[in-house]
Design an enzyme around this catalytic site. Structure first.
Site: not given
Ligand code: NDP
Length: 450
Positions: A43, A48, A51, A99, A177, A181, A314, A439, A444
């Site tokens: 990811c 992800c 991308k 991370y 996917y 993409e 993920t 709106h 909506e």
């Protein structure tokens, strides 16, 4: 002295492995985590996140065109692939650092190296053997290549994130996917893109109206969409370009391109881990078979995320990782609910969906009501862009519960994330209707469909 070196040994520092490790450590477990590539997993490193950055980059070309209808004159806009790659690489390195820090702060020991399981409680990593009460397999998946001559000449999403230059002409093979993409990304950035899918319609498993609507929009976006076109072979030509042969209804045909991208699915990364020798049950695709908590048929060996070959997303891996860690170390068994997981495809335009497709709902019951709206987004009026948005609700005619919500159009992933709460909560169409609209928005439409 403790019976084992660690309470939990996690293999794979992707979304699922990192979350499980940190939650386990938070419950006081002694945790080590081994990773043989980069911390962050698919990811963060080559999925992800980069991308999504690429989709932003690609979308500017449309934004510049659309701006003209709003009075702007933008002259001389130029795109630099190396500049985008450098910026992306810096951001991914930054995230990897975050991370690593989070793991250290959580008191998870990170080991750089490839781990193999050599016993029910023993792992070999970085030239040593360590023991753990629990072993977690969170090794994710990897692109799978069809067995066609010349497959080795093609790139997959892994290489697409590392290309030194943007290919001028690209053939993307697949209709899932990653295929749709990347077709949108490459097209938006200026490449000539052919998308070849072996089936009748892209995005198998999605609502049929969504699939049909998206393919019309892909063609409007300038993608040469070839349906019922299966790859046969790829060969290198003397000028360095590639010649791909496709099997279509009309027979064999060739495409001369600078790159062929295989987006033909991903396979669980279970090979060489030592699972077979221990008798851990694997499915036909090599995925680790687990129960609702993430435990395999061998007590003490667990798995979460893509390697379990269930829903390869993920947020699902993160949920599975947290649930397993709480089950093992938090004194509370937490099963994972895989129903009504919202999902999105960051194609151009994007798709968002949650719950049942019309087809899946009708397979369960005849009593299904469908509400559909297809309209030109307000922004497209002045920009003049030929684009339509599709929104669809699938409702149980007996209980009036909204069983599924589907959208193709700008911001669909953002909109469906909100709608997903209502679908997950089991709200009825009447409750959608009671909600006063905002709106003017596209969203909506979900509360005004009659
Ligand atoms: P998908 O399973 O989504 O799609 C694979 C595609 O390749 C299908 O269209 C399939 O066709 C086709 N295919 C498979 N084998 C062959 C073959 N031998 N020849 C020709 N075509 C073939 O896989 P992806 O690789 O696109 O992505 C893997 C997973 O990663 C996704 O399913 C998703 O879970 C996750 N992902 C999620 C994203 C997101 O959340 N936005 C983005 C990217 C990936 P057929 O339909 O006929 O089987």
């Amino acid at each position: 002295m403790a019976e084992y070196d660690y309470d939990l040994f996690t293999i794979g520092a992707g979304s699922g492995g990192v979350r499980a490790s940190r939650v386990a450590a938070g419950h006081g477990a002694r945790v080590a985590l081994a990773e043989d590539y980069r911390v962050g997993g698919t990811c963060v490193i080559r999925g992800c996140v980069p991308k999504k950055l690429f989709t932003y980059a690609a979308h500017f070309s449309q934004d510049f065109e659309d701006a003209a209808g709003y009075g702007w004159r933008i002259a001389g806009a130029e795109f630099s692939w190396p500049a985008l790659m450098d910026a992306k690489d810096r951001e991914i390195a930054r995230l990897e650092g975050i991370y690593r820090n989070l793991l250290a702060q959580s008191k998870v020991e990170t080991i750089d190296g490839r781990a193999t399981i050599v016993g029910p409680h023993t792992v070999e990593v970085a030239g040593r053997r360590v023991t753990a009460r629990h072993i977690l397999v969170a090794t994710g998946g990897a692109p799978s290549r069809p067995e066609i001559p010349g497959a080795e000449l093609c790139i997959t999403s892994n290489e697409a994130f590392e290309l030194r230059e943007l290919p001028r002409r690209v053939l993307v093979i697949g209709g899932g996917y990653i295929a749709v993409e990347f077709a949108g990304i490459l097209r938006g950035l200026g490449a000539r893109v052919t998308l070849a899918y072996r089936g009748e319609q892209v995005l198998r498993g999605f609502d049929d109206d969504v699939r049909a609507h998206l393919s019309i929009e892909l063609v409007k976006h300038g993608i040469d969409l070839r349906l019922n076109a299966a790859p046969v072979s790829v060969e290198r030509r003397v000028d360095g370009s590639l010649r791909a042969t496709l099997r279509t209804a009309a027979g064999l045909e060739t495409q001369d391109v600078d790159a062929v991208m295989l987006a033909t699915g991903r396979a669980p990364a279970t090979r060489g881990l030592g699972l077979e020798a221990l008798g851990v049950a694997l499915d036909a695709d090599g995925g680790v078979v687990v129960d609702a908590y993430g435990t395999t048929n061998v007590p003490g060996i667990h798995a979460v995320g893509d390697v379990t070959n269930r829903i390869a997303l993920t947020p699902v891996a993160i949920r599975e990782g947290a649930a397993l860690a709480t089950t093992l170390f938090g004194g509370r068994p937490v099963p994972v609910d895989h129903r009504d997981v919202a999902h999105a495809v960051f194609s151009d335009p994007p798709v968002g969906a949650v719950g049942l497709t019309e087809g899946a709902a009708r397979a369960l019951s005849d009593a299904v009501i469908v509400h559909k709206a297809s309209f030109r987004p307000l922004k497209a009026t002045l920009s003049g862009r030929d684009q339509k948005t599709l929104m669809k609700l699938v409702v149980d005619a007996g209980t009036h519960r909204v069983l599924g919500a589907h959208m193709v159009g700008p911001d669909a992933p953002e909109i469906i994330q909100g709608i997903a709460i209502a679908v997950k909560a089991g709200l009825t169409k009447a409750q959608f209707d009671e909600t006063v609209a905002i709106h003017p928005t596209a969203a909506e439409e979900f509360v005004t469909m009659r």
